[in-house]
Design a protein around this motif. Structure first.
Motif, mmCIF file in Angstrom:
data_model
loop_
_atom_site.group_PDB
_atom_site.id
_atom_site.type_symbol
_atom_site.label_atom_id
_atom_site.label_comp_id
_atom_site.label_asym_id
_atom_site.label_seq_id
_atom_site.Cartn_x
_atom_site.Cartn_y
_atom_site.Cartn_z
ATOM 1 N N LEU A 287 0.844 -1.189 0.000
ATOM 2 C CA LEU A 287 0.000 0.000 0.000
ATOM 3 C C LEU A 287 0.880 1.239 0.000
ATOM 4 N N VAL A 288 0.515 2.213 -0.803
ATOM 5 C CA VAL A 288 1.220 3.490 -0.808
ATOM 6 C C VAL A 288 0.204 4.614 -0.656
ATOM 7 N N ILE A 289 0.441 5.481 0.335
ATOM 8 C CA ILE A 289 -0.376 6.680 0.526
ATOM 9 C C ILE A 289 0.353 7.840 -0.128
ATOM 10 N N ARG A 290 -0.242 8.406 -1.177
ATOM 11 C CA ARG A 290 0.412 9.454 -1.946
ATOM 12 C C ARG A 290 -0.105 10.853 -1.584
ATOM 13 N N ASN A 291 0.818 11.793 -1.596
ATOM 14 C CA ASN A 291 0.496 13.229 -1.601
ATOM 15 C C ASN A 291 -0.085 13.772 -0.299
ATOM 16 N N ALA A 292 -0.036 13.022 0.783
ATOM 17 C CA ALA A 292 -0.524 13.542 2.067
ATOM 18 C C ALA A 292 0.601 14.286 2.776
ATOM 19 N N SER A 293 0.273 15.302 3.549
ATOM 20 C CA SER A 293 1.249 15.960 4.408
ATOM 21 C C SER A 293 1.445 15.080 5.648
ATOM 22 N N ILE B 138 4.899 8.095 12.029
ATOM 23 C CA ILE B 138 4.897 7.736 10.612
ATOM 24 C C ILE B 138 6.354 7.706 10.179
ATOM 25 N N ALA B 139 6.956 6.528 10.206
ATOM 26 C CA ALA B 139 8.382 6.399 9.895
ATOM 27 C C ALA B 139 8.691 4.950 9.550
ATOM 28 N N PRO B 140 9.749 4.711 8.780
ATOM 29 C CA PRO B 140 10.124 3.336 8.423
ATOM 30 C C PRO B 140 10.386 2.481 9.663
ATOM 31 N N GLY B 141 9.850 1.263 9.637
ATOM 32 C CA GLY B 141 10.015 0.344 10.757
ATOM 33 C C GLY B 141 8.931 0.456 11.799
ATOM 34 N N ALA C 281 -4.008 10.840 -1.466
ATOM 35 C CA ALA C 281 -4.499 11.568 -0.290
ATOM 36 C C ALA C 281 -4.170 13.051 -0.392
ATOM 37 N N ALA C 282 -4.174 13.578 -1.594
ATOM 38 C CA ALA C 282 -3.871 14.999 -1.796
ATOM 39 C C ALA C 282 -4.818 15.864 -0.969
ATOM 40 N N GLY C 283 -4.253 16.841 -0.281
ATOM 41 C CA GLY C 283 -5.054 17.724 0.560
ATOM 42 C C GLY C 283 -5.304 17.185 1.951
ATOM 43 N N LYS C 284 -4.887 15.935 2.182
ATOM 44 C CA LYS C 284 -5.089 15.325 3.497
ATOM 45 C C LYS C 284 -3.777 15.287 4.282
ATOM 46 N N PHE C 285 -3.887 14.921 5.535
ATOM 47 C CA PHE C 285 -2.741 14.779 6.428
ATOM 48 C C PHE C 285 -2.703 13.339 6.923
ATOM 49 N N ILE C 286 -1.503 12.765 7.034
ATOM 50 C CA ILE C 286 -1.358 11.426 7.592
ATOM 51 C C ILE C 286 -0.674 11.556 8.954
ATOM 52 N N ALA C 287 -1.337 11.031 9.970
ATOM 53 C CA ALA C 287 -0.852 11.152 11.343
ATOM 54 C C ALA C 287 -0.814 9.776 11.996
ATOM 55 N N PHE D 280 -2.300 4.391 11.418
ATOM 56 C CA PHE D 280 -2.302 5.803 11.032
ATOM 57 C C PHE D 280 -3.702 6.300 10.706
ATOM 58 N N LEU D 281 -3.805 7.631 10.672
ATOM 59 C CA LEU D 281 -5.050 8.308 10.368
ATOM 60 C C LEU D 281 -4.857 9.159 9.122
ATOM 61 N N LEU D 282 -5.879 9.237 8.308
ATOM 62 C CA LEU D 282 -5.940 10.225 7.239
ATOM 63 C C LEU D 282 -6.914 11.311 7.692
ATOM 64 N N LEU D 283 -6.410 12.541 7.756
ATOM 65 C CA LEU D 283 -7.182 13.659 8.276
ATOM 66 C C LEU D 283 -7.569 14.618 7.149
ATOM 67 N N ASN D 284 -8.825 15.053 7.165
ATOM 68 C CA ASN D 284 -9.254 16.076 6.211
ATOM 69 C C ASN D 284 -8.780 17.451 6.629
ATOM 70 N N ASN D 285 -8.644 17.622 7.956
ATOM 71 C CA ASN D 285 -8.293 18.920 8.506
ATOM 72 C C ASN D 285 -7.446 18.708 9.738
ATOM 73 N N LEU D 286 -6.317 19.393 9.818
ATOM 74 C CA LEU D 286 -5.400 19.199 10.945
ATOM 75 C C LEU D 286 -5.869 19.937 12.188
ATOM 76 N N GLU D 287 -6.299 21.165 12.028
ATOM 77 C CA GLU D 287 -6.687 21.990 13.174
ATOM 78 C C GLU D 287 -7.868 21.384 13.932
ATOM 79 N N GLU D 288 -8.769 20.733 13.214
ATOM 80 C CA GLU D 288 -9.957 20.155 13.842
ATOM 81 C C GLU D 288 -9.830 18.654 14.034
ATOM 82 N N LEU D 289 -8.681 18.107 13.666
ATOM 83 C CA LEU D 289 -8.458 16.659 13.702
ATOM 84 C C LEU D 289 -9.663 15.916 13.097
#
Length: 575
Positions: free
Chosen positions: A21-27, A316-319, A62-68, A324-333
């Protein structure tokens, strides 16, 4: 992990084969640098194998989204949700919580090692990663009667279980201070020990630290928090259903000390978990109160992982594990999707993981045993005095007031008075039918007509009941025996509503949806009998029997003064 699996992950990290699986374009929420970084996140199996330019068999834009990283509740009693670990997981996973550290001392106080076995077995079938801390104080003190006693020898075999991390909150501080042999044996079981430092002084915290107790979730002021941080403790900022300390403690959090701060819920009701959330709510409150969003997320992830030695969690790091979560908005989680071990488990606030088979709970049922009750059982003699030691409720706070006030007396006995908001409260031993009944007076519940009772009564979980008449208190207690545990509301001698809790008198054997509907019915009936709307009456009642939280509480052995750590009479002796 075997060599073949490790080789496969290395090949995926080295781009010799496609990732699963690859999550692309998320911050990326980077908890190490406290910043937002970029790069595609590659996952092989249940592990993150790289950040960069990767290809996968499955790819998500996941463009426009955040991965946390998945969130971690650093201290929770699952039993307080009134559902099993299986059902609990379906509630918290949609809220982004992928790991919890739980202390099952509620069920252990009722069913001993059988309760621990049940919780461990039920937890194994969930997608939620449930880590266990072994109950250190069963019973919590020697001033009450619980359903079990657990020694260091009873606990030792459980340390072999991979999901067991250490020793849970040590509540019996006097035993630590004295260096009691039984307590020392428990402290030596593990290097990972949780604290329970309610109301402790600076020197008491010194003693706790020396004993190897390095966490606390009982701070109620920023001054208490800073004092603990300065002495090397990890502080859990708690926001539960009764204890709401988050706003006050966040005032003391800075970028310099945030790395020692974690989030926890401790005790949170099912309806609050569904409607408000778990530690995701803590994160949102922290952000609104001015904490940087990445710092707030770090407090709910990597900080907890590092505190409990959960290697491979919280980032979010190798190993690292692919929680993880995909977030639509960081400020509001704003959580769009939740992944556990690389698997989608929640989407748009709904659990989408697989169903599990029910765990056999027969060993932890039929736990309510009381002798026949009479009206005379609930009389409080006042002698020639009209002054009484009264439990004063602080809304949304576990700490009660020790009041000494004039009370209504008829023929030498206290009588409840709704105008003065002075009600009779009883704790009835329910494990071995000893006949023990502790009686007291409480102010602040606001009950106008009837009685409420529950077998959820921290920590020994005897029956606790409060009412405007002795008759309704008696009927409520007897109804709980018929239910085999639970919550009940009585008015004018009739049961208005109830919630059966067949598992140890603490948890329902029903699905979340049914339990939630029953809770809502209870809420409606509470309004009919006139309880306060400022706080949850059942939750508040359930903590009035906890003799390790200041200042005045009630056990099955009588009224308990936490400051002097002894039982006291209800009536104040004439001078």
């Amino acid at each position: 992990m075997n060599k073949k699996l490790l080789k496969s992950r290395i090949d995926a990290a080295n781009k010799q084969q496609k990732a699963d699986l690859v999550i692309r374009n998320a911050s990326i929420v980077n908890v190490f640098t406290k910043s937002l970084t970029t790069g595609n996140v590659a996952i092989s199996g249940n592990t993150i194998v790289g950040i960069g330019d990767y290809e996968g068999f499955q790819e998500i834009d996941a463009a426009g989204k955040f991965i946390a990283p998945g969130l971690i509740d650093a201290h929770v009693h699952i039993e307080s949700s009134m559902v099993t670990p299986q059902e609990f997981s379906k509630i918290v996973l949609p809220h982004g919580v992928t790991t919890v550290i739980t202390d099952p001392h509620e069920i252990a106080n009722v069913s001993g090692t059988a309760g621990l076995d049940f919780m461990l077995k039920d937890a194994e079938s969930t997608l939620l990663d449930i880590k266990l801390m072994l109950p250190s104080c069963v019973p919590s003190t020697s001033f009450e009667n619980a359903g079990a006693k657990l020694s260091a020898e009873d606990l030792k075999p459980f340390l072999k279980r991979s999901s067991v991390l250490g020793l849970a909150e040590v509540m019996d501080f006097p035993a630590v201070l004295r260096g009691d042999d039984a307590m020392l044996d428990k402290l030596m079981l593990s290097r990972q020990i949780d604290g329970h430092a309610a109301g402790l002084s600076e020197n008491d915290i010194n003693v706790y630290g020396t004993a190897g107790i390095l966490t606390d979730h009982e701070c109620v002021t920023k001054e208490e928090m800073i004092m603990r941080l300065e002495r090397g403790m990890h502080v859990m900022l708690r926001e539960g259903s009764v204890a709401k300390n988050l706003h006050a403690l966040l005032e003391g959090v800075t970028e310099k000390n945030a790395h020692r701060c974690l989030f926890c819920t401790d005790d949170k009701h099912l309806d609050d978990l569904i409607e408000e959330g778990s530690v995701d709510h803590n994160v949102r409150v922290a952000i609104k109160q001015g904490i940087d969003p990445v710092t707030a997320i770090s407090m709910a992830s990597i900080n907890a992982a590092q505190c409990f030695g959960l290697r491979g969690k919280g980032a979010i790091a190798p190993g690292y594990e692919a929680d993880f979560l995909l977030l639509n908005n960081l400020e509001e989680l704003a959580i769009a999707e939740v992944y556990k071990g690389g698997q989608l488990v929640a989407q748009n606030g709904q659990y989408v993981g697989p169903a599990q088979e029910k765990t056999d709970a027969s060993a932890v049922q039929d736990t309510v045993r009381i002798p026949e009750l009479s009206i005379d059982s609930f009389q409080i003699p006042m002698g020639s005095s009209s002054k009484a030691h009264v439990i004063g409720i602080n809304p949304n706070n576990l700490i009660t007031e020790h009041l000494i006030i004039e009370t209504p007396v008829i023929d030498g006995y206290f009588v409840s008075n709704t105008e003065k908001d002075l009600l009779k409260i009883a704790v009835i031993e329910r494990h071995k039918a000893t006949g023990n009944i502790g009686l007291g007076i409480v102010r602040g519940l606001g009950l106008k007509n009837g009685a409420i009772a529950t077998t959820v009564a921290h920590d020994s979980h005897n029956i606790i009941a409060v009412g405007t008449t002795d008759q309704d208190i008696k009927i409520a207690a007897e109804a709980l025996q018929n239910l085999k545990g639970g919550l009940v509301i009585v008015q004018d001698g009739k049961v208005l509503a109830n919630l059966p809790l067949a598992i140890a008198g603490l948890m329902s054997d029903q699905p979340v949806e049914i339990v939630y509907a029953q809770l809502k019915s209870l809420d409606d009936s509470l309004l009919k009998i006139g309880t306060s709307t400022e706080f949850n009456a059942f939750l508040t009642l359930s903590f009035l029997s906890l003799p390790v939280i200041p200042h005045l509480k009630l056990t099955d052995c009588g009224l308990f003064d936490v400051t002097s750590f002894r039982h006291i009479p209800v009536a104040v002796a004439d001078e």
